[in-house]
Write an enzyme that holds these catalytic residues in place. Structure first.
Site, PDB file in Angstrom:
ATOM      1  CG  ASP A  57      25.623  63.507  86.787  1.00 21.33           C
ATOM      2  OD1 ASP A  57      24.747  64.049  86.095  1.00 21.33           O
ATOM      3  OD2 ASP A  57      26.115  64.018  87.807  1.00 21.33           O
TER       4      ASP A  57
ATOM      5  CB  SER B  51      34.298  71.538  84.991  1.00 24.27           C
ATOM      6  OG  SER B  51      34.201  70.221  84.489  1.00 24.27           O
TER       7      SER B  51
ATOM      8  CD  GLU C 281      28.667  60.885  93.333  1.00 24.50           C
ATOM      9  OE1 GLU C 281      29.171  60.342  92.335  1.00 24.50           O
ATOM     10  OE2 GLU C 281      28.993  62.002  93.743  1.00 24.50           O
TER      11      GLU C 281
END
Ligand code: GLA
Length: 388
Positions: free
Chosen positions: A175, A126, A163
């Site tokens: 983030d 999302s 990541e």
């Protein structure tokens, strides 16, 4: 309570004896400063009270056993500390494995295996950073389990490294930083160039933050994201032929306009323009919030969306429907796409007495136009990751 329920599930699943520890890392919503974090600009995210829980017990061997209560069908996924390589079959466990790999790369020794049960209540895909929260959660687990001397900022950087270099998304630091460093009722004003940060109280007087989930996630998100990043890097190189800068975040709007012809492609010019203007908007928005000028903050959010829609081109039809509906509604102070884009969520600031109407009217029209429901979350700003 969530923690007790998960501990019970852990015991039923893994059986056995030994001390069980519990951790939590939040997701985030970014209020303004989008796609600026890999351009040396400012961001203004806050941690949510939604996030990822981890229940953990030490093992005596080098095995790693993972279980996600969100993906029960996958069952227990077993691997070991000697197999820290990305593997499509490893599914979601590539995130915690990536963080373990990034710790080991820095010389931290993981001397024994772990059993880990995970549960997240951030809606998946999302754009509210479920993966970053899983990375930061893993960092906190390893710090506590092995007594590593790493700061929460280090944990954010290690998460980003994993990541980028283990999971293949060239994301910025926002983030992971928000998940690691969040503070209740505050947003983090972070200069991604220096990692200097400041907490700003989010005082919205008679209004609330409402997140609307479009429940669409367009494919190729990671590759489109990486493309934007490459376009900005190329634009920066072109600008460096005429001006002495290290990142787009160093330019004011006037400086950008004076030098933009060095960028030899119209699309790249739009990308760089967004990065420069959005950074300046973020700086101004934080100033507005400090001056308790929530209306100005909202107008800057609206301008941010416009720029993400037309210049950076990371919005999509469903999100534009949500933002157009929100911006046209009385009682809405500002509304924009949030996060990486191509679907996901919008963030809006809505007057308290307009929230119910916001949810019912936008919900209804969205369903009619798009054919499926949107979800709404009236959010609280929570603390960063830690032991619970
Ligand atoms: C994703 C990335 C962040 C940031 C945002 C856009 O969430 O992970 O680093 O670039 O997109 O602002």
């Amino acid at each position: 309570m969530m923690k007790e329920r998960l501990i019970q599930q852990f015991q039923e699943l893994f059986k056995g004896e030994g001390e069980i520890r519990s951790y939590f890392a939040p997701g985030r919503v970014n209020l303004i400063g989008e796609h600026t974090d890999y351009n040396g600009g400012h961001v203004f995210p806050c941690a949510l009270t939604l996030g990822t829980y981890g229940i953990v017990r030490n093992r005596e061997d080098r095995k790693l056993r993972f279980y996600s209560a969100n993906f029960e069908k996958l069952g227990v996924i077993e691997t070991s500390l000697d197999e820290l390589v990305p593997d499509p079959k490893a599914n979601w466990t590539n995130y915690p494995k990536g963080v373990m790999w990034a710790f080991e790369k820095r010389g931290y020794k993981l001397t024994h295996g772990l059993d880990i049960l995970i549960y997240g209540n951030i809606p998946n895909g999302s754009g509210l950073s479920s993966s970053a929260s899983l990375e930061v959660l893993t960092g906190v687990i390893l710090k506590d389990t092995f007594g590593f001397d790493v700061s929460m900022v280090d944990i954010a950087l290690i998460g980003q490294d994993s990541e980028n270099n283990f999971n293949g998304c060239n994301c910025g630091i926002m983030d992971q930083f928000a998940s690691a460093m969040g503070k209740k009722d505050h947003a983090i004003f972070l200069d991604t160039n220096t990692l200097h940060y400041e907490y700003a109280p989010v005082i919205l007087k008679d209004a609330k933050i409402v997140i609307t989930n479009s429940k669409v996630k367009h494919s190729l998100v990671d590759s489109a994201y990486n493309d934007r990043r490459t376009e900005c890097e190329t634009a920066l190189k072109e600008l460096q032929t005429v001006t002495d800068i290290k990142s787009l975040g160093e330019l004011t709007e006037e400086e950008y306009e004076a030098h933009k012809d060095a960028i030899k492609d119209a699309v790249r010019q739009k990308r760089a323009k967004h990065a420069v203007y959005e950074n300046q908007r973020a700086v101004r928005a934080v100033e507005a919030l400090k001056n308790q000028d929530v209306e100005l903050f909202g107008r800057l959010m609206n301008a941010s969306h416009e720029s993400l829609r037309y210049d950076y081109e990371v919005s999509c039809e469903e999100i534009d429907i949500l933002v157009d509906l929100a911006q046209a509604m009385p009682g809405v102070i500002g509304s924009r796409i949030t996060g990486g884009g191509f679907g996901g969520c919008t963030v809006s600031i809505v007057k308290n007495d307009a929230v119910d109407q916001f949810i019912s009217e936008i919900g209804k029209t969205y369903q009619e136009k798009v054919g499926h429901e949107a979800e709404f979350y009236v959010v609280d700003i929570g603390d960063g990751a830690g032991i619970i």
